[in-house]
Write a protein that holds these residues in place. Structure first.
Motif, PDB file in Angstrom:
ATOM      1  N   SER A 181       0.813  -1.146   0.155  1.00 17.24           N
ATOM      2  CA  SER A 181      -0.068   0.020  -0.105  1.00 17.24           C
ATOM      3  C   SER A 181       0.426   1.531   0.033  1.00 17.24           C
ATOM      4  CB  SER A 181      -0.522   0.244   1.089  1.00 17.24           C
ATOM      5  OG  SER A 181      -1.589  -1.393   0.603  1.00 17.24           O
ATOM      6  N   GLU A 182       1.881   1.256   0.364  1.00 16.40           N
ATOM      7  CA  GLU A 182       2.594   2.208   1.006  1.00 16.40           C
ATOM      8  C   GLU A 182       3.471   2.507  -0.558  1.00 16.40           C
ATOM      9  OE1 GLU A 182       2.275   4.651   3.136  1.00 16.40           O
ATOM     10  OE2 GLU A 182       1.392   3.231   4.786  1.00 16.40           O
ATOM     11  N   THR A 195       1.293   3.739  -2.769  1.00 18.38           N
ATOM     12  CA  THR A 195       0.300   5.024  -2.495  1.00 18.38           C
ATOM     13  C   THR A 195       1.556   6.221  -3.134  1.00 18.38           C
ATOM     14  OG1 THR A 195      -1.217   4.455  -1.320  1.00 18.38           O
ATOM     15  CG2 THR A 195      -0.621   6.692  -0.857  1.00 18.38           C
ATOM     16  N   ASN A 196       3.036   5.808  -2.820  1.00 17.37           N
ATOM     17  CA  ASN A 196       3.860   7.078  -2.955  1.00 17.37           C
ATOM     18  C   ASN A 196       3.877   6.869  -4.497  1.00 17.37           C
ATOM     19  OD1 ASN A 196       4.420   7.449  -0.701  1.00 17.37           O
ATOM     20  ND2 ASN A 196       6.313   6.371  -0.347  1.00 17.37           N
ATOM     21  N   HIS A 234       4.602   9.500   6.652  1.00 20.27           N
ATOM     22  CA  HIS A 234       4.782   8.317   7.186  1.00 20.27           C
ATOM     23  C   HIS A 234       4.644   7.259   6.340  1.00 20.27           C
ATOM     24  CE1 HIS A 234       3.556  10.368  10.387  1.00 20.27           C
ATOM     25  NE2 HIS A 234       2.256  10.825   9.891  1.00 20.27           N
ATOM     26  N   GLY A 235       5.007   7.067   5.058  1.00 25.95           N
ATOM     27  CA  GLY A 235       4.639   5.455   3.960  1.00 25.95           C
ATOM     28  C   GLY A 235       6.553   5.680   4.168  1.00 25.95           C
TER      29      GLY A 235
END
Length: 163
Positions: free
Chosen positions: A79-80, A83-84, A130-131
């Motif tokens: 997810s991170e 998303t980035n 925070h990713g």
């Protein structure tokens, strides 16, 4: 960014983590690929794709709390990273998931020129940013490989298989 060891080229799993054991080892050299160019809902689609690979490789359904936590960590890192790519790199091109021995490797290919890095100093109480801190905390190692003479990069991360 990690500088702890040399990393293999994109698409090739890295060395095994010490002290971890994999519940099921997929066929050697297997890399699962999900094209994400122009896809809406890239993050949930990527999580579903990774979840299916974890099922096929015996990580899910989880037999213990440790196995469940390891699978949840993989899904959070997917997810991170995706998303980035969506927020900072004009969207992801491809997600690659591979498992070799005791290490699961995730790779997200994008066309962005930026360099992902944990926000320093990390401020836990502030929203956003925070990713890559999460990726750094959950992974054995992570890094970035530039696409040579083409624009873009591959952001990779490696997690230990559950014990």
């Amino acid at each position: 960014m990690s500088t702890t060891r040399p990393y293999p080229p994109p698409g090739e799993p890295g060395p095994e983590a010490e002290g971890a054991a994999s519940p099921v080892t997929p066929p050697p050299g297997q890399v699962r690929r999900l094209r994400l160019v122009g896809v809406s809902g890239a993050v949930p689609r990527s999580r579903d794709f990774a979840r299916e690979a974890l099922r096929d490789w015996g990580w899910l359904p989880a037999a213990t709390a440790d196995h469940r936590a390891a699978a949840e960590d993989v899904l959070l890192v997917v997810s991170e990273l995706v998303t980035n790519a969506c927020l900072h790199a004009d969207g992801p091109e491809e997600l690659r998931v591979s498992c070799a021995g005791k290490v699961l490797r995730l790779e997200v290919v994008d066309l962005g020129a930026g360099q992902p890095a944990p926000r320093t100093p990390h401020r836990a109480g502030r929203p956003g940013g925070h990713g890559m801190f999460i990726v750094q905390r959950l992974c054995l190692d992570w890094g970035v490989v530039r696409n040579g003479d083409r624009p873009g990069k591959t952001v990779w991360a490696e997690l230990a298989a559950p014990a």
